[in-house]
Design an enzyme around this catalytic site. Structure first.
Site, PDB file in Angstrom:
ATOM      1  N   LYS A  44       0.771  -0.964  -0.121  1.00 22.03           N
ATOM      2  CA  LYS A  44      -0.112   0.021  -0.164  1.00 22.03           C
ATOM      3  C   LYS A  44       0.805   1.330  -0.080  1.00 22.03           C
ATOM      4  O   LYS A  44       1.352   1.679   1.051  1.00 22.03           O
ATOM      5  CB  LYS A  44      -0.975   0.072   1.070  1.00 22.03           C
ATOM      6  CG  LYS A  44      -1.994   1.043   1.245  1.00 22.03           C
ATOM      7  CD  LYS A  44      -1.510   2.449   1.808  1.00 22.03           C
ATOM      8  CE  LYS A  44      -2.570   3.600   1.562  1.00 22.03           C
ATOM      9  NZ  LYS A  44      -1.954   4.820   2.009  1.00 22.03           N
TER      10      LYS A  44
ATOM     11  N   GLU B 129       9.493   2.038  10.860  1.00 24.79           N
ATOM     12  CA  GLU B 129      10.608   2.891  10.817  1.00 24.79           C
ATOM     13  C   GLU B 129      10.056   4.310  10.654  1.00 24.79           C
ATOM     14  O   GLU B 129       9.013   4.762   9.938  1.00 24.79           O
ATOM     15  CB  GLU B 129      11.436   2.701   9.564  1.00 24.79           C
ATOM     16  CG  GLU B 129      12.793   3.109   9.324  1.00 24.79           C
ATOM     17  CD  GLU B 129      12.781   4.551   8.550  1.00 24.79           C
ATOM     18  OE1 GLU B 129      12.668   5.697   9.184  1.00 24.79           O
ATOM     19  OE2 GLU B 129      12.991   4.378   7.190  1.00 24.79           O
TER      20      GLU B 129
ATOM     21  N   CYS C 186      14.015  10.818   6.733  1.00 28.11           N
ATOM     22  CA  CYS C 186      13.730  10.404   8.139  1.00 28.11           C
ATOM     23  C   CYS C 186      15.021  10.743   8.623  1.00 28.11           C
ATOM     24  O   CYS C 186      15.090  11.114  10.031  1.00 28.11           O
ATOM     25  CB  CYS C 186      13.045   9.181   8.400  1.00 28.11           C
ATOM     26  SG  CYS C 186      11.408   9.106   7.835  1.00 28.11           S
TER      27      CYS C 186
ATOM     28  N   GLU D 234      10.332  17.395  14.208  1.00 30.96           N
ATOM     29  CA  GLU D 234      10.817  17.053  12.911  1.00 30.96           C
ATOM     30  C   GLU D 234      10.204  17.843  11.814  1.00 30.96           C
ATOM     31  O   GLU D 234       9.071  18.061  11.995  1.00 30.96           O
ATOM     32  CB  GLU D 234      10.580  15.504  12.732  1.00 30.96           C
ATOM     33  CG  GLU D 234      10.882  15.158  11.421  1.00 30.96           C
ATOM     34  CD  GLU D 234      10.632  13.671  11.128  1.00 30.96           C
ATOM     35  OE1 GLU D 234      11.537  12.827  10.416  1.00 30.96           O
ATOM     36  OE2 GLU D 234       9.586  13.085  11.637  1.00 30.96           O
TER      37      GLU D 234
END
Length: 501
Positions: A194, A268, A302, A402
């Protein structure tokens, strides 16, 4: 796409400058979503619609899971030899390379990354991962263990986890799909992939190539759509494992969603990677490496370096040189071979990055360069100027949250003994970087900073052969290398009494 109808659609769509609409793959059949739902995918360089993709429904999720469950028991897959599985994965790598230009162009149009990155990193890395895990197919083995019970043979088997839902992000959609698909299939699982709704196109094409490689029907299934599709897979009691790459917020929701049947998770998630620049660092090398580490894919990584702890004696030099290097990078469409920074993924994300920068300035940070949306001919796209901020403190939001954009906050430090505590003062722990000429300093910091990957005097560069994953809220488990084999197998112990009944 559905055979026959896809060809008819394709010609009409091309006349409009758009690609053909895409469908779902369930049980070996391409078809529209149940109920006919569709969503648009957009080129972030100019805001134009590329095409429409099928929006999977709850019924489609159920169908895909059932197809994957049936294929898991089908002798065509369950009875396939490890060597034959390896040949399938190797064939996928060959097909990826044969269609490298097409895949790179799809990735650049849908994601915005520079075409050179799409070719040399994304597509090349995708082929590399399939080849690496093709080699593992014939090397997944158990062991014979000595046990204390007399006259007993004990051995272990590694078996597939089962039906795996693989949910990928929008920042590197093709390559991260390969990170998950290749090891899952090498271990004999069946999968439902997906992709993120922002960037589905390269994954659709990859699945088409996998079908062409010869995987039996139902082994690889494709569902496109929004967050509800991923959530439906996470709560489904006939899914045995979810592997997800994305935000920590969504990762937390998947933990709750998976509780029903306690399915296995690999997560992750987010990061806030510190980069430490010691007083003895080669500043020019540190600038070159940190510009790449911070701004690669416009900072939408990331593991992007996003907190820069610089010895105060070198902070002004480092800041000035970083600002010069960052402002000298050409910002533009990924299709322009001269571009080094492409657009952000969406208007919403651009606004989020800008909000973080404005907030930092309000909290006292100094804007050295950038700090605004690109203007002129780039105004239609989601382009944000590479930004360097000086005078940043640990307490500022820009140093804690972030940002996932082209933003470089410089934090001066005086006492090297405080570095470890400051670097670790975050909820994240995905990656970190250390720049120093002293090996003792480098390896002491590498041992004490809590992060899944430490890069010494270099930018972040994941590799198929080694580990990738994070500490704390940066995730659970590891991907790549032999660690991915652990993620996609169950270990069974078999006990045999040899002394008779």
């Amino acid at each position: 796409m559905v055979r026959g109808r896809a060809r008819a659609d394709r010609s009409g769509e091309r006349r409009k400058g758009r690609l053909a609409m895409t469908d779902l793959l369930v049980g070996g059949l391409w078809a529209p979503a149940t109920g006919g739902g569709r969503f648009k995918t957009v080129n972030p360089a100019n805001g134009s619609v590329i095409t429409e993709c099928a929006e999977a429904s709850t019924a489609d999720v159920d169908r895909a899971v059932a197809a994957a469950r049936a294929a898991l028991r089908d002798p065509a897959w369950a009875g396939m030899s490890p060597a034959a599985r390896a040949r399938l994965l190797w064939r996928v790598a060959d097909l990826v390379e044969e269609h490298a230009s097409e895949l790179a162009l799809l990735e650049t149009r849908d994601n915005g990354q520079p075409i050179s990155v799409a070719r040399e990193v994304t597509v090349a890395g995708t082929a590399e991962h399939f080849r690496y895990f093709a080699g593992w197919c014939t090397k997944i083995e158990g062991s014979v263990l000595p046990v204390s019970y007399p006259d007993t043979l004990h051995y272990t088997r590694r078996e597939p986890v089962g039906v795996c839902a693989l949910i990928t992000p929008w920042n590197f959609p093709l390559m991260i799909a390969a990170w998950k698909l290749a090891p899952a299939l090498a271990c004999g699982n069946t999968v439902i992939i997906k992709p993120a709704e922002q960037t589905p196109l390269s994954t659709v094409r990859l699945v088409q190539l996998m079908e062409r490689a010869g995987f039996p029907p139902g082994v690889v299934n494709l569902l496109t759509g929004g967050p509800a599709v991923g959530a439906g897979l996470a709560v489904h009691d006939d899914v045995d494992k979810v592997s997800f790459t994305g935000s920590t917020r969504v990762g937390r929701s998947l933990v709750y969603a998976s509780a029903g049947n306690l399915k296995r998770l690999t997560l992750e998630l987010g990061g806030k990677a510190p980069s430490v620049i010691a007083a003895d660092a080669d500043i020019d090398a540190a600038v070159a490496g940190n510009v790449q580490g911070a701004l690669f894919n416009s900072g939408q990584v990331c593991a992007a370096y996003s907190r820069f702890y610089v010895d105060r004696k070198r902070a002004d030099e480092f800041t000035a040189k970083m600002a010069d290097a960052a402002s000298g990078l050409k910002l533009g469409s990924g299709l322009d071979p001269e571009s080094r920074l492409g657009p952000l993924i969406s208007e919403e994300h651009l606004n989020s990055v800008d909000t973080h920068v404005r907030g930092a300035r309000a909290q006292g940070a100094e804007l050295v360069t950038g700090g605004r949306r690109a203007e002129g001919e780039l105004a239609e796209g989601y382009f944000y100027e590479p930004t360097v901020l000086a005078g940043v403190g640990d307490e500022m939001t820009i140093a804690r949250e972030e940002v996932f954009g082209p933003v470089i906050p410089v934090i001066a430090y005086d006492d090297p003994d405080e570095l470890v505590a400051r670097a670790n003062a975050t909820e994240y722990g995905l990656a970190a970087s250390i720049w120093t000429g002293d090996l003792a300093t480098a390896h002491r910091l590498a041992a004490e900073i809590r992060a899944g990957a430490i890069f010494i005097n270099m930018p972040h560069v994941p590799d198929a052969a080694t580990t990738w994953g994070g500490y704390k809220t940066s995730g659970w488990g590891r991907e790549m290398g032999p660690y991915a084999i652990d993620a996609y197998t169950e270990i069974k112990g078999v006990w045999t009494h040899l002394g008779g009944v």
